[in-house]
Design a protein around this motif. Structure first.
Motif, mmCIF file in Angstrom:
data_model
loop_
_atom_site.group_PDB
_atom_site.id
_atom_site.type_symbol
_atom_site.label_atom_id
_atom_site.label_comp_id
_atom_site.label_asym_id
_atom_site.label_seq_id
_atom_site.Cartn_x
_atom_site.Cartn_y
_atom_site.Cartn_z
ATOM 1 N N VAL A 185 0.851 -1.345 -0.032
ATOM 2 C CA VAL A 185 -0.162 -0.053 -0.122
ATOM 3 C C VAL A 185 0.816 1.217 0.068
ATOM 4 C CG1 VAL A 185 -1.817 1.274 1.232
ATOM 5 C CG2 VAL A 185 -1.855 -1.108 1.085
ATOM 6 N N SER A 186 0.690 2.266 -0.921
ATOM 7 C CA SER A 186 1.611 3.327 -0.856
ATOM 8 C C SER A 186 0.495 4.531 -1.010
ATOM 9 C CB SER A 186 2.352 3.360 -2.021
ATOM 10 O OG SER A 186 1.586 3.344 -3.431
ATOM 11 N N SER A 187 -0.609 4.527 -0.248
ATOM 12 C CA SER A 187 -1.556 5.745 -0.263
ATOM 13 C C SER A 187 -0.889 6.674 0.879
ATOM 14 C CB SER A 187 -2.757 5.136 0.145
ATOM 15 O OG SER A 187 -2.739 4.687 1.566
ATOM 16 N N SER A 188 -1.345 7.870 0.272
ATOM 17 C CA SER A 188 -1.128 9.073 1.135
ATOM 18 C C SER A 188 -2.390 9.524 1.836
ATOM 19 C CB SER A 188 -0.359 10.049 0.662
ATOM 20 O OG SER A 188 -1.084 10.591 -0.591
ATOM 21 N N ARG A 189 -2.530 10.377 2.658
ATOM 22 C CA ARG A 189 -3.789 11.089 3.019
ATOM 23 C C ARG A 189 -4.589 11.483 2.108
ATOM 24 N NH1 ARG A 189 -4.572 11.290 8.419
ATOM 25 N NH2 ARG A 189 -2.904 10.996 9.948
ATOM 26 N N PRO A 190 -5.950 11.186 2.313
ATOM 27 C CA PRO A 190 -6.753 12.078 1.521
ATOM 28 C C PRO A 190 -6.760 13.846 1.357
ATOM 29 C CG PRO A 190 -7.853 10.624 2.758
ATOM 30 C CD PRO A 190 -6.795 10.635 3.374
ATOM 31 N N PHE A 191 -6.408 14.197 0.142
ATOM 32 C CA PHE A 191 -6.384 15.927 0.202
ATOM 33 C C PHE A 191 -7.902 16.413 0.083
ATOM 34 C CE2 PHE A 191 -6.366 19.498 -2.746
ATOM 35 C CZ PHE A 191 -5.445 20.273 -1.845
ATOM 36 N N VAL A 192 -8.033 17.393 0.999
ATOM 37 C CA VAL A 192 -9.162 18.129 0.904
ATOM 38 C C VAL A 192 -9.517 19.393 -0.137
ATOM 39 C CG1 VAL A 192 -11.026 19.212 2.399
ATOM 40 C CG2 VAL A 192 -9.647 17.382 3.361
ATOM 41 N N ASN A 193 -10.074 19.182 -0.832
ATOM 42 C CA ASN A 193 -9.994 20.443 -1.977
ATOM 43 C C ASN A 193 -11.103 21.492 -1.367
ATOM 44 O OD1 ASN A 193 -10.056 22.272 -3.929
ATOM 45 N ND2 ASN A 193 -10.395 20.727 -5.603
ATOM 46 N N PHE A 194 -10.822 22.662 -0.930
ATOM 47 C CA PHE A 194 -11.666 23.721 -0.380
ATOM 48 C C PHE A 194 -12.237 24.697 -1.465
ATOM 49 C CE2 PHE A 194 -9.365 22.160 3.439
ATOM 50 C CZ PHE A 194 -10.561 21.931 4.144
ATOM 51 N N ASP A 195 -11.821 24.443 -2.736
ATOM 52 C CA ASP A 195 -11.892 25.357 -3.853
ATOM 53 C C ASP A 195 -13.223 25.694 -4.009
ATOM 54 O OD1 ASP A 195 -9.326 25.929 -3.931
ATOM 55 O OD2 ASP A 195 -8.864 24.838 -5.702
ATOM 56 N N THR A 196 -14.198 24.597 -3.963
ATOM 57 C CA THR A 196 -15.554 24.541 -4.387
ATOM 58 C C THR A 196 -16.344 24.660 -3.179
ATOM 59 O OG1 THR A 196 -15.891 22.293 -4.038
ATOM 60 C CG2 THR A 196 -15.114 22.676 -6.214
ATOM 61 N N VAL A 197 -15.985 24.925 -1.857
ATOM 62 C CA VAL A 197 -16.612 25.047 -0.846
ATOM 63 C C VAL A 197 -16.559 26.703 -0.232
ATOM 64 C CG1 VAL A 197 -16.763 24.506 1.816
ATOM 65 C CG2 VAL A 197 -15.977 22.810 0.104
ATOM 66 N N GLU A 198 -18.034 26.980 -0.058
ATOM 67 C CA GLU A 198 -18.076 28.735 -0.036
ATOM 68 C C GLU A 198 -17.329 28.922 1.324
ATOM 69 O OE1 GLU A 198 -21.488 32.038 0.063
ATOM 70 O OE2 GLU A 198 -22.122 29.886 0.258
ATOM 71 N N TYR A 199 -16.376 29.998 1.298
ATOM 72 C CA TYR A 199 -15.638 30.336 2.401
ATOM 73 C C TYR A 199 -14.712 29.442 3.215
ATOM 74 C CZ TYR A 199 -18.890 34.474 2.105
ATOM 75 O OH TYR A 199 -19.640 35.487 1.450
ATOM 76 N N ARG A 200 -14.697 28.322 2.239
ATOM 77 C CA ARG A 200 -13.903 27.216 2.793
ATOM 78 C C ARG A 200 -14.434 26.451 3.986
ATOM 79 N NH1 ARG A 200 -8.172 26.528 0.719
ATOM 80 N NH2 ARG A 200 -8.300 28.044 -1.156
ATOM 81 N N ASP A 201 -15.587 26.994 4.410
ATOM 82 C CA ASP A 201 -16.140 26.505 5.814
ATOM 83 C C ASP A 201 -16.946 25.073 5.369
ATOM 84 O OD1 ASP A 201 -15.320 28.639 7.284
ATOM 85 O OD2 ASP A 201 -17.288 29.711 6.522
ATOM 86 N N MET A 202 -15.810 23.907 5.381
ATOM 87 C CA MET A 202 -16.543 22.520 5.443
ATOM 88 C C MET A 202 -16.982 22.034 6.750
ATOM 89 S SD MET A 202 -14.702 19.410 3.747
ATOM 90 C CE MET A 202 -14.611 20.149 2.045
ATOM 91 N N GLU A 203 -17.932 21.471 6.848
ATOM 92 C CA GLU A 203 -18.556 20.736 8.142
ATOM 93 C C GLU A 203 -17.430 19.411 8.340
ATOM 94 O OE1 GLU A 203 -22.570 20.103 8.902
ATOM 95 O OE2 GLU A 203 -23.261 21.435 7.319
ATOM 96 N N GLY A 204 -17.448 19.127 9.473
ATOM 97 C CA GLY A 204 -16.417 18.320 9.859
ATOM 98 C C GLY A 204 -16.743 16.763 9.327
#
Length: 170
Positions: free
Chosen positions: A36-55
């Motif tokens: 397994v050579s996976s890295s952590r998932p990347f969170v793309n905030f570009d589509t989230v208004e004000y980058r306010d993503m719920e947990g």
């Protein structure tokens, strides 16, 4: 170049160094096998208004949702702060055991306890108090707002701006 490397090696031996390691890949390999050579998932905030993503909307495995990651990161961050403070004291030939409640002759003063919203700073003393030796102050609501903005910037990898005022704000 070799002299510089030797100097840096000596500093690392004497002072220590940033030694944070994310154990995510190690945990994944233990669970799913060595290939397994996976890295952590990347969170793309570009589509989230004000980058306010719920947990609940963060992808599983994102560092923002991993208490072990955050705890380990903060432990290393506080150790780095301690090492920097010790180096500053050494630079000015001062003992780190000097009374921290008073100003040093060279004006060096640190806040000894990490600030937290659970123990907010008190509002400013009256400006007529010329005997006040406090390094800084802010109102409770300002402290809460600053803390929230800093945390938001760290979690979302967003820009962070602070405006300061006063004689020594630079």
């Amino acid at each position: 170049l070799n002299e510089w490397r030797k100097k840096m090696e000596n500093i690392r031996k004497e002072r220590g160094y940033w030694d944070f390691h994310d154990g995510y890949q190690t945990k994944k390999k233990k669970k799913f096998g060595k290939h397994v050579s996976s890295s952590r998932p990347f969170v793309n905030f570009d589509t989230v208004e004000y980058r306010d993503m719920e947990g609940k909307n963060f992808p599983r495995g994102a560092w923002q949702t991993d208490p072990e990651y955050v705890k380990s990161f903060l432990k290393e961050a506080f150790a780095l702060i301690h090492r920097v403070k010790e180096a500053i004291y050494d630079e000015y030939n001062l003992s780190s055991n000097t009374d921290q409640t008073s100003h040093h002759p060279l004006g060096i003063q640190f806040l000894e306890q990490p600030l937290s919203h659970s123990q907010p700073l008190q509002p400013a003393p009256p400006s007529s108090n010329t005997d006040n030796n406090d390094s800084a102050w802010m109102t409770n609501s300002s402290f809460y707002g600053l803390s929230k903005k800093m945390l938001h910037a760290m979690i979302t990898n967003d820009e962070f701006h602070v405006v300061m005022a006063g004689n020594s704000s630079a």
